[in-house]
Each structure stands twice: as structure tokens, then as C-alpha cells.
Design a protein around this motif. Sequence first.
Motif, short mmCIF file in Angstrom:
data_model
loop_
_atom_site.label_atom_id
_atom_site.label_comp_id
_atom_site.label_asym_id
_atom_site.label_seq_id
_atom_site.Cartn_x
_atom_site.Cartn_y
_atom_site.Cartn_z
N VAL A 180 -2.23 13.32 -1.16
CA VAL A 180 -1.89 11.92 -1.44
C VAL A 180 -3.17 11.09 -1.58
O VAL A 180 -3.33 10.31 -2.53
CB VAL A 180 -1.00 11.34 -0.30
N HIS A 181 -4.08 11.31 -0.68
CA HIS A 181 -5.32 10.52 -0.68
C HIS A 181 -6.12 10.79 -1.96
O HIS A 181 -6.65 9.85 -2.58
CB HIS A 181 -6.16 10.82 0.56
N ALA A 182 -6.20 12.06 -2.36
CA ALA A 182 -6.97 12.40 -3.58
C ALA A 182 -6.37 11.68 -4.79
O ALA A 182 -7.09 11.12 -5.63
CB ALA A 182 -6.97 13.90 -3.80
N GLY A 183 -5.04 11.65 -4.88
CA GLY A 183 -4.38 10.97 -6.00
C GLY A 183 -4.62 9.48 -5.96
O GLY A 183 -4.96 8.85 -6.97
N MET A 184 -4.49 8.91 -4.76
CA MET A 184 -4.64 7.44 -4.64
C MET A 184 -6.07 6.99 -4.93
O MET A 184 -6.30 5.86 -5.34
CB MET A 184 -4.22 6.97 -3.23
N SER A 185 -7.02 7.89 -4.72
CA SER A 185 -8.43 7.51 -4.93
C SER A 185 -8.89 7.79 -6.35
O SER A 185 -10.03 7.47 -6.70
CB SER A 185 -9.34 8.29 -3.97
N SER A 186 -8.05 8.43 -7.17
CA SER A 186 -8.48 8.74 -8.55
C SER A 186 -8.66 7.46 -9.36
O SER A 186 -8.00 6.46 -9.10
CB SER A 186 -7.44 9.61 -9.26
N ASP A 187 -9.55 7.54 -10.34
CA ASP A 187 -9.83 6.36 -11.18
C ASP A 187 -9.03 6.47 -12.48
O ASP A 187 -9.33 7.31 -13.33
CB ASP A 187 -11.33 6.30 -11.48
N GLN A 223 2.86 9.83 -14.16
CA GLN A 223 2.13 10.72 -13.23
C GLN A 223 0.87 10.02 -12.70
O GLN A 223 0.42 10.30 -11.60
CB GLN A 223 1.81 12.06 -13.90
N MET A 224 0.35 9.06 -13.50
CA MET A 224 -0.83 8.32 -13.02
C MET A 224 -0.37 7.20 -12.08
O MET A 224 -0.96 6.98 -11.02
CB MET A 224 -1.60 7.73 -14.20
N TYR A 225 0.69 6.48 -12.47
CA TYR A 225 1.23 5.44 -11.59
C TYR A 225 1.55 6.06 -10.23
O TYR A 225 1.24 5.50 -9.20
CB TYR A 225 2.51 4.81 -12.16
N SER A 226 2.22 7.22 -10.26
CA SER A 226 2.68 7.79 -8.99
C SER A 226 1.49 8.19 -8.12
O SER A 226 1.51 7.93 -6.91
CB SER A 226 3.65 8.94 -9.21
N GLN A 227 0.44 8.73 -8.73
CA GLN A 227 -0.72 9.08 -7.90
C GLN A 227 -1.29 7.83 -7.24
O GLN A 227 -1.65 7.83 -6.08
CB GLN A 227 -1.79 9.78 -8.74
N SER A 250 -2.41 0.79 0.42
CA SER A 250 -3.57 1.17 -0.40
C SER A 250 -4.06 2.54 0.05
O SER A 250 -3.58 3.08 1.06
CB SER A 250 -4.69 0.15 -0.20
N ALA A 251 -5.04 3.10 -0.70
CA ALA A 251 -5.56 4.43 -0.35
C ALA A 251 -6.13 4.40 1.06
O ALA A 251 -5.94 5.34 1.84
CB ALA A 251 -6.64 4.83 -1.35
N GLY A 252 -6.78 3.32 1.41
CA GLY A 252 -7.39 3.22 2.74
C GLY A 252 -6.34 3.06 3.85
O GLY A 252 -6.56 3.49 4.98
N LYS A 253 -5.20 2.45 3.50
CA LYS A 253 -4.17 2.21 4.52
C LYS A 253 -2.78 2.41 3.91
O LYS A 253 -2.07 1.45 3.59
CB LYS A 253 -4.34 0.77 5.06
N PRO A 254 -2.41 3.68 3.73
CA PRO A 254 -1.10 3.93 3.09
C PRO A 254 0.09 3.57 3.98
O PRO A 254 1.17 3.25 3.49
CB PRO A 254 -1.13 5.43 2.79
N GLN A 255 -0.11 3.63 5.30
CA GLN A 255 0.99 3.36 6.23
C GLN A 255 0.76 2.05 6.98
O GLN A 255 -0.39 1.69 7.20
CB GLN A 255 1.15 4.52 7.21
N ARG A 275 -10.97 19.62 -2.35
CA ARG A 275 -10.23 18.35 -2.22
C ARG A 275 -9.89 17.72 -3.58
O ARG A 275 -9.75 16.50 -3.69
CB ARG A 275 -11.02 17.34 -1.35
N SER A 276 -9.76 18.56 -4.62
CA SER A 276 -9.41 18.01 -5.93
C SER A 276 -7.90 18.06 -6.20
O SER A 276 -7.42 17.48 -7.17
CB SER A 276 -10.18 18.74 -7.05
N ALA A 277 -7.13 18.76 -5.34
CA ALA A 277 -5.68 18.91 -5.57
C ALA A 277 -5.00 17.54 -5.56
O ALA A 277 -5.19 16.75 -4.64
CB ALA A 277 -5.07 19.79 -4.49
N THR A 278 -4.21 17.27 -6.62
CA THR A 278 -3.48 15.99 -6.65
C THR A 278 -1.98 16.17 -6.90
O THR A 278 -1.24 15.19 -6.93
CB THR A 278 -4.02 15.06 -7.76
#
Length: 507
Positions: A470-477, A401-405, A283-288, A434-437
Motif C-alpha cells: 500500500v505504501h509503495a503505491g501511495m508514494s508513487s509519482d 489503477q493509478m487513482y487506486s494506488q 495520506s501516504a504518511g498517515k493512511p489510518q 519494495r517495488s511491489a504495488t
Amino acid sequence: MIPFNRLRIVLAVSEAVPWFKTGGLADVTTALARALDKQGHDVTIILPDYAAVRGSRSSLLPEVTNTGIRFSVNMVGETVEGAVRWAKLPESRVKVLLLAQGRYFNRPQLYMEDGVGYEDNCERFCFFSRAVLEICSQMVLRPDILHCNDWQTALIPALLHSQFADRPGFENAASVMTIHNMSFQGQFWHLDMPLTSMDWQYFSMHHMEHHGDLNLLKTGIAMADQVTTVSPTYAKEICTPEGGCGLDGLLRHRRSDLTGILNGIDQTIWNPNTDRHLSAHFSAGKPQPGKSVCKEHIQQRMNLPVRSDVPLFGMVSRISDQKGFDLIVEASDRILSQDLQFVILGTGDLRYEDQLRRLAERFRSRVAVVIGFDDSLAHQIEAGSDVFLMPSRFEPCGLNQMYSQRYGTVPVVRRVGGLADSVTDTDEETLADRSATGFVFGEYCSVRLAETIERALTTFRQPAVWKQIVHAGMSSDWSWSRSAKRYVEVYHQALERRHERDKDGRQ
Ligand code: ADP
Ligand code: GLC
């Protein structure tokens, strides 16, 4: 009377997961239906029952049962009968009606075989569109909104304008036409006009005729109460000669009734923390370590060297001109001279399939290509890759591109259509705020693609920066709730338009 709160919505469509899927339309249908249902609307999906294909692409298939209801449509003098089957969309109150007609729909594929469209496609989908309204009438569904999708259902707004305008059950019904892809228009020779059951007076340049042919998408755009497409940028692009595929004049004419609404994603199906296709979750909080386990798994499955340090590029796509495969082939020598791995899953255009197979043979330790359709593998590629490639020539919305983020996989995309609306390029400014995805290029050219891939590779070697992207993408809504609300606004505009039409008609 215009209903205020709870709308009765019929989604007429040619594919929907988990039953039938060739592309994003199938994902969008059920995700939107679920979101509308959650917001309290009464939603029915109506789709053809391609019984032979049913479930071939999904192991978890909700049961389909016969309703005993039969219907018939008069196809140029011949009475063609069909039967209604029924299923429930899991985790929702959405009803799904599958219209069975063996001769038209019980075939090995949905629209084409070996790259060639079925020659009676016009007949099949005119039958389907007409059957949708027959069924609404027979089953007393009394829809407020008939939401039509792509050319396969684009005859419905015309039928609603004419022979169904005064039929009981349709007195207040309005139509919305959603364009998922302008390049498929359902254009057939003029002698197919009788299949539509529309009067020849509609065979005019303002309604159904286009350069002497019958054009079903044009019909829907011209006659629906409201028109939408699947991203704000694509809504602008299709009003230009470059993006309008010949219908830009009509779209400009309907500009005030055209809305671009960005698709969302079904966050229950596409969730790296619960995805049943993955060997580890994250998950965004724990990718590894979950993401690295998925990478290792895909490298093993694809017979690529298992290395955590090498950037892994993924692609899952229909293989067609739309998706930029010519750029990839052209740039392949330059791209593959670098230390990277590339996994491609897709099916479609035989010419590109061959070229990709040859690349895989030439670069055995770097490139793995799977030709085919494999839902499970698609999820695993999304999860295991570091970078996802979508250099599309045009892209109405795009879902990958949304799934991958969401799956912590950084997209490299062209600035076009929905890709422009959903990926933020990495530069000094977007890193600072911090908007780069992802990584975005403009000009449709293989050199620009190769340069952008190189930019991504340079950034990959800076772990802290990469982690931030990676984090910015994973946190997007990417949830559907906001977009579903936009659709409801459009439904109300359509109902008002229908109301005005009736008033004008009475004067
Ligand atoms: P399009 O609808 O133009 O094909 P989208 O990005 O909107 O593009 O949606 C494509 C959908 O189809 C995604 O869910 C993607 O994962 C899926 N898909 C495409 N090709 C394949 C394939 N060969 N195997 C499995 N899934 C695929
Ligand atoms: C089409 C488009 C794609 C879009 C999908 C769902 O197939 O090519 O960009 O995401 O429809 O709307």
C-alpha cells in the motif's frame, strides 16, 4: 518558423471534466491542459457543448458564458450555424471554447443512447472537426499545434493537410493525433465522405478509406504530423495484428512517428488528503484511521456488513467487453466462495449489467452493484476498498489503477497496455526491493484471474507485507509534469515534420 518556447496549443476533444465525461479521456484532457499551462504554454480546449448534459455529473461547474461569436460550416450544401461559448478551466489560464449547435449536440447523451450510437455521429463530429478550424481562423488563435484526440477529431489533420494548409493563421500549424482507444474508429459508409469536405482523391487506402468504408481514426493516423497513444506498451501492442484492430499495418508504417506516453492523474482532483467526496482524509504518511473510516462508510452506503477484517474489492468502470467482465462472471463462483466483499459501479453493456445484478441478488452479503454513473461514489469506492480490480482484455492506459494506488487500494490487473506500465506485481524480488504495488496476471482467462485474487487475499492476511505494498503505491509519482514534457517534445517533432513537408512542397 518553428516557435521555440511558448507554444500555442489547441486541444480538440469530445469530452473534458468537469463539463462532460464518459471515461478517462475527459480526465486526461483537463489534466494535460493544466500541466501544459503550468509549463508556460498557451492552451485552449475546444469541445462540443452538449448543453443538456452539462454539469449533470459534477456539482462544481465553472460558469459557461456566451461570447456572441457565431460560425457556420457548409455541410453538403446546407449552411449549419453554431455559437461559441466560453469558460475558464479552474486553477489555470486554460481557455475552454464550447461549440454549441443545438441539433447536433443538445441531446441526452454524448455519443449513444441505450447502447446504440447516434446514427448521425459521422455528421456531428465532421461538423465539430471542421468547426474547430473555422473557429481557430475566425478567432485568430494561430495555433502552433492542433492536438486531436480519438476519432471524433481525427478529421482535423486531413483538413490541415488540404484546404486549411495555406489559410492565414495555419501557415506553421502542425497536428498531433492521440489514440486513446483503437477499438473506436469512427468507421462509416463511404457515402458519408462529402460530410468531411475532403476531395474524393483522399478516399484511398493510404488516407481515409478502409475496406470500402470511411474511417476517421485511420484518417488521423495517416495524416497527422505525429501520432501518440497513452502508454508505451499500448504503442507496441497496436502495431501487432492482435492489438491493431485492423490498422496495425498503417501503424507499423508510421512507427517512427508513433510515441507511447503514459497518462498521469490530476493530483488535485484525486488526492485522498483533500478529496471533497470522502468522509475522512488520509495520506501516504498517515493512511489510518482515514482509510478505515472510508471503508466503513462505503460498506454502510452499499448495505454490506460493516467489518474491518473482510477484504473489500472495488471496481469502477465502463461495463464493456474491454474491461474483462466476462472473466469476472465466469470466475464469480470461485471468487465469491471466499470471505470477501465486492462493490461494483458501472454502466454500459446491458448483458453484463444483468449478470452483475444477478450476482448481487445471489450474494447479498458479499456483492453490491450500482448501475449508473456517479462521480462521488467512484471516489468513495477508490478510497474505501482494499483491492481494485481491472482484469482488462485490453487497456490503452487506464486511470483507475493509478487513482487506486494513490488511495492506498491495491490493484489486481492484467498485464496489458498501460496496466503493465503502471503496476508492479508482488513476488519475492519486488517485495525485497519494495517495488511491489499490486497483483498482475498475464493470460486472459478466468482461472488466472481467480488465482491472482487468491494471491492478493493471502497477502492481505499478512498485514506488514500488505502495508508495504500500500505504501509503495501511495508514494508513487503519477503527476502529469513528466508526461506533459514528453508531449511538448512530440509537439516539436510535429512542427519539424510540418516544416519539412513545406520544404518538400516548395521543391
Ligand atoms: P476508460 O476511459 O476506458 O473508461 P479509464 O480507466 O481511463 O477507462 O477511465 C475511466 C474513468 O471514468 C475513471 O475516472 C473512472 O473513475 C470513471 N468512471 C468509469 N465509470 C464510471 C461510473 N460508472 N461512475 C463514475 N465514474 C466512472
Ligand atoms: C480510453 C482508454 C483508457 C485510457 C483513456 C484515457 O478510454 O480505454 O485506457 O486511460 O482512454 O487515455
